[in-house]
Design a protein around this motif. Sequence first.
Motif, PDB file in Angstrom:
ATOM      1  N   GLU A   1       0.824  -1.206   0.000  1.00 32.69           N
ATOM      2  CA  GLU A   1       0.000   0.000   0.000  1.00 32.69           C
ATOM      3  C   GLU A   1       0.859   1.256   0.000  1.00 32.69           C
ATOM      4  O   GLU A   1       0.555   2.234  -0.712  1.00 32.69           O
ATOM      5  CB  GLU A   1      -0.923  -0.003   1.221  1.00 32.69           C
ATOM      6  N   GLN A   2       1.917   1.253   0.794  1.00 33.20           N
ATOM      7  CA  GLN A   2       2.791   2.423   0.878  1.00 33.20           C
ATOM      8  C   GLN A   2       3.478   2.695  -0.458  1.00 33.20           C
ATOM      9  O   GLN A   2       3.564   3.852  -0.901  1.00 33.20           O
ATOM     10  CB  GLN A   2       3.828   2.214   1.979  1.00 33.20           C
TER      11      GLN A   2
ATOM     12  N   GLN B   1       0.971   4.080  -3.005  1.00 29.88           N
ATOM     13  CA  GLN B   1       0.695   5.494  -2.742  1.00 29.88           C
ATOM     14  C   GLN B   1       1.869   6.369  -3.183  1.00 29.88           C
ATOM     15  O   GLN B   1       1.674   7.433  -3.795  1.00 29.88           O
ATOM     16  CB  GLN B   1       0.409   5.696  -1.262  1.00 29.88           C
TER      17      GLN B   1
ATOM     18  N   ALA C   1       1.852   6.667  -6.878  1.00 30.76           N
ATOM     19  CA  ALA C   1       0.574   7.120  -7.451  1.00 30.76           C
ATOM     20  C   ALA C   1       0.135   6.155  -8.544  1.00 30.76           C
ATOM     21  O   ALA C   1      -0.247   6.567  -9.650  1.00 30.76           O
ATOM     22  CB  ALA C   1       0.690   8.549  -7.984  1.00 30.76           C
TER      23      ALA C   1
END
Length: 219
Positions: free
Chosen positions: A102-103, A106, A109
């Motif tokens: 997830e990191q 993010q 993008a």
Amino acid sequence: MKTNNKKTPVPSRPSHQVRIIAGRWKRTPLNVIVADGLRPTPDRVRETVFNWLNFLLPGGWQDLRCLDLFAGSGALGFEAASRGAAQVTMVESHTPAFKQLEQVKQKLAADELVLLRADALTVAAGMAVRQQTMDVIFLDPPFGLGILQKILPICAHLLTQNGLLYVEAEHSLLIDDKLQEVPDYLLGWNVIRADQAGAVYFHILQRSNLVRDLPENQA
């Protein structure tokens, strides 16, 4: 079927980090957490594999849907997305590894990435029942648990007609002796590329015309 006589060398890169090799996120490092069964595909192996895929996928990556089961560090899925895959679904059940995915998503993008915190076998079986298909599947499960025997028959129902399946295993999936009976879980598959790096065997598989029905408990 084509195989390489020269073994891919075992990489010397530190095991706690791998990097994206090509595409828009080229050289982006991916940290690897310490966890049982987590074995990120080394940079040199991925370079070989994606060279194979580029040759076998002459239309390029831009319209392809990919599925990265047992995503771990995400090295395979992020590599496919970096090279322009239209969508990459990454499945990981280990919570710390999933949070790291997830990191990274993010940070990059990466809207084309779909992350699922779930059991890979359950996700694959559900997709097969719903008749969802993928163009490329990456399958790098923990070794020694008999997972390939369970999931390869399911993956045969997830690939498009000309789709490709990448598999890492602790043993070769090639059947050298033509008189030897093919294991049930390899029925329906042709091994079209294969190589070895250290104790890891890696392959590209494609469906044959012998795809079996889903087991009753997964239909």
